[in-house]
Design a protein around this motif. Structure first.
Motif, short mmCIF file in Angstrom:
data_model
loop_
_atom_site.label_atom_id
_atom_site.label_comp_id
_atom_site.label_asym_id
_atom_site.label_seq_id
_atom_site.Cartn_x
_atom_site.Cartn_y
_atom_site.Cartn_z
N THR A 9 39.19 44.44 51.85
CA THR A 9 38.83 43.02 51.83
C THR A 9 38.41 42.73 50.40
O THR A 9 37.66 43.50 49.81
CB THR A 9 37.65 42.73 52.79
OG1 THR A 9 38.04 43.12 54.10
CG2 THR A 9 37.28 41.27 52.77
N LEU A 10 38.91 41.64 49.84
CA LEU A 10 38.61 41.30 48.45
C LEU A 10 37.97 39.92 48.39
O LEU A 10 38.50 38.96 48.94
CB LEU A 10 39.88 41.31 47.60
CG LEU A 10 39.75 40.84 46.15
CD1 LEU A 10 38.80 41.74 45.36
CD2 LEU A 10 41.12 40.78 45.49
N GLU A 11 36.83 39.86 47.73
CA GLU A 11 36.15 38.58 47.47
C GLU A 11 36.02 38.39 45.98
O GLU A 11 35.63 39.32 45.27
CB GLU A 11 34.75 38.57 48.09
CG GLU A 11 34.73 38.57 49.59
CD GLU A 11 33.32 38.58 50.15
OE1 GLU A 11 32.35 38.31 49.39
OE2 GLU A 11 33.17 38.88 51.34
N ASP A 56 35.74 38.42 25.68
CA ASP A 56 34.39 37.84 25.67
C ASP A 56 34.28 36.53 26.47
O ASP A 56 33.39 35.74 26.25
CB ASP A 56 33.91 37.62 24.24
CG ASP A 56 34.77 36.63 23.46
OD1 ASP A 56 35.79 36.19 24.00
OD2 ASP A 56 34.41 36.31 22.32
N ASP A 57 35.18 36.32 27.43
CA ASP A 57 35.12 35.09 28.21
C ASP A 57 34.25 35.21 29.46
O ASP A 57 34.03 34.23 30.17
CB ASP A 57 36.53 34.61 28.59
CG ASP A 57 37.30 35.61 29.44
OD1 ASP A 57 36.73 36.66 29.80
OD2 ASP A 57 38.48 35.35 29.70
N GLY A 58 33.76 36.41 29.77
CA GLY A 58 32.91 36.61 30.93
C GLY A 58 33.67 36.65 32.25
O GLY A 58 33.06 36.63 33.31
N LEU A 59 35.01 36.71 32.18
CA LEU A 59 35.82 36.71 33.40
C LEU A 59 36.48 38.07 33.63
O LEU A 59 36.85 38.76 32.68
CB LEU A 59 36.91 35.64 33.31
CG LEU A 59 36.44 34.20 33.23
CD1 LEU A 59 37.62 33.27 33.00
CD2 LEU A 59 35.69 33.81 34.49
N ARG A 86 33.99 35.73 37.95
CA ARG A 86 32.80 36.30 37.30
C ARG A 86 32.29 37.52 38.07
O ARG A 86 31.62 38.36 37.51
CB ARG A 86 31.72 35.25 37.18
CG ARG A 86 32.19 34.08 36.33
CD ARG A 86 31.06 33.48 35.52
NE ARG A 86 31.56 32.43 34.65
CZ ARG A 86 32.02 32.64 33.42
NH1 ARG A 86 32.04 33.83 32.92
NH2 ARG A 86 32.46 31.63 32.70
N SER A 87 32.60 37.59 39.36
CA SER A 87 32.21 38.76 40.16
C SER A 87 33.28 39.02 41.21
O SER A 87 33.93 38.09 41.68
CB SER A 87 30.85 38.54 40.83
OG SER A 87 30.93 37.50 41.78
N GLU A 113 30.96 46.37 44.21
CA GLU A 113 30.72 45.07 43.60
C GLU A 113 30.85 45.20 42.09
O GLU A 113 30.31 46.13 41.50
CB GLU A 113 29.34 44.55 43.99
CG GLU A 113 29.22 44.30 45.48
CD GLU A 113 27.91 43.66 45.88
OE1 GLU A 113 27.44 42.77 45.14
OE2 GLU A 113 27.37 44.05 46.93
N MET A 114 31.57 44.26 41.50
CA MET A 114 31.82 44.28 40.06
C MET A 114 31.38 42.96 39.44
O MET A 114 31.64 41.90 40.00
CB MET A 114 33.30 44.47 39.76
CG MET A 114 33.82 45.83 40.12
SD MET A 114 35.60 45.87 39.99
CE MET A 114 36.02 45.57 41.69
N SER A 115 30.74 43.07 38.29
CA SER A 115 30.43 41.90 37.46
C SER A 115 30.20 42.42 36.05
O SER A 115 29.91 43.60 35.85
CB SER A 115 29.21 41.16 38.00
OG SER A 115 28.06 41.98 37.94
#
Length: 134
Positions: A9-11, A56-59, A86-87, A113-115
């Motif tokens: 499952t991907l969010e 460096d876009d934070g995405l 972003r996450s 969880e990734m961010s």
């Protein structure tokens, strides 16, 4: 991994993207925070995303790959753009193989969880024509 969308499952930013994975029948999902992957390939299709990938876009760029697309990366091909977020959160329901920073491993059923955590200033030699390098 065959039937990957049935096992994960991907969010992305809290939105469930799993139906898109099932529709595209992806066999691999790549999460990037740099434009290149796997020996300098560029899996992100620039026309498929809202923004062009940037360090460096934070995405985080989320790219889906089929068994057909994966070998074509070396010849200049692209994957399928899933999201820029972003996450990201991926929930696995079975032990599946993964690569983390190029290292292979098997991951038991998990919630990952990734961010982006930190941002650091880097020094770079100023090249002619580049005005945005500090």
């Amino acid at each position: 991994w065959k039937n990957l969308a049935e096992l994960v499952t991907l969010e992305c930013d809290g939105k469930d993207i799993t139906p898109k994975l099932k529709e595209l029948r992806v066999h691999a999902i790549v999460f990037l925070n740099i434009p290149s992957y796997g020996g300098g390939t560029h899996p992100w299709n620039k026309s498929g995303g809202q923004y062009e990938p940037n360090t460096d876009d934070g995405l985080i760029e989320v790219v889906g790959l089929t068994t057909y697309q994966l070998p074509l990366l070396q010849a200049g091909g692209h994957g399928t753009c899933i999201a820029q977020c972003r996450s990201a959160k991926i929930i696995t329901s079975k032990t599946i193989p993964m690569q983390v920073d190029g290292e292979a491993c098997k991951v038991k059923p998990s919630i990952i969880e990734m961010s982006l955590l930190n941002k650091a200033v880097m020094l770079a030699k100023k090249k002619p024509g580049r005005t945005n390098v500090q």
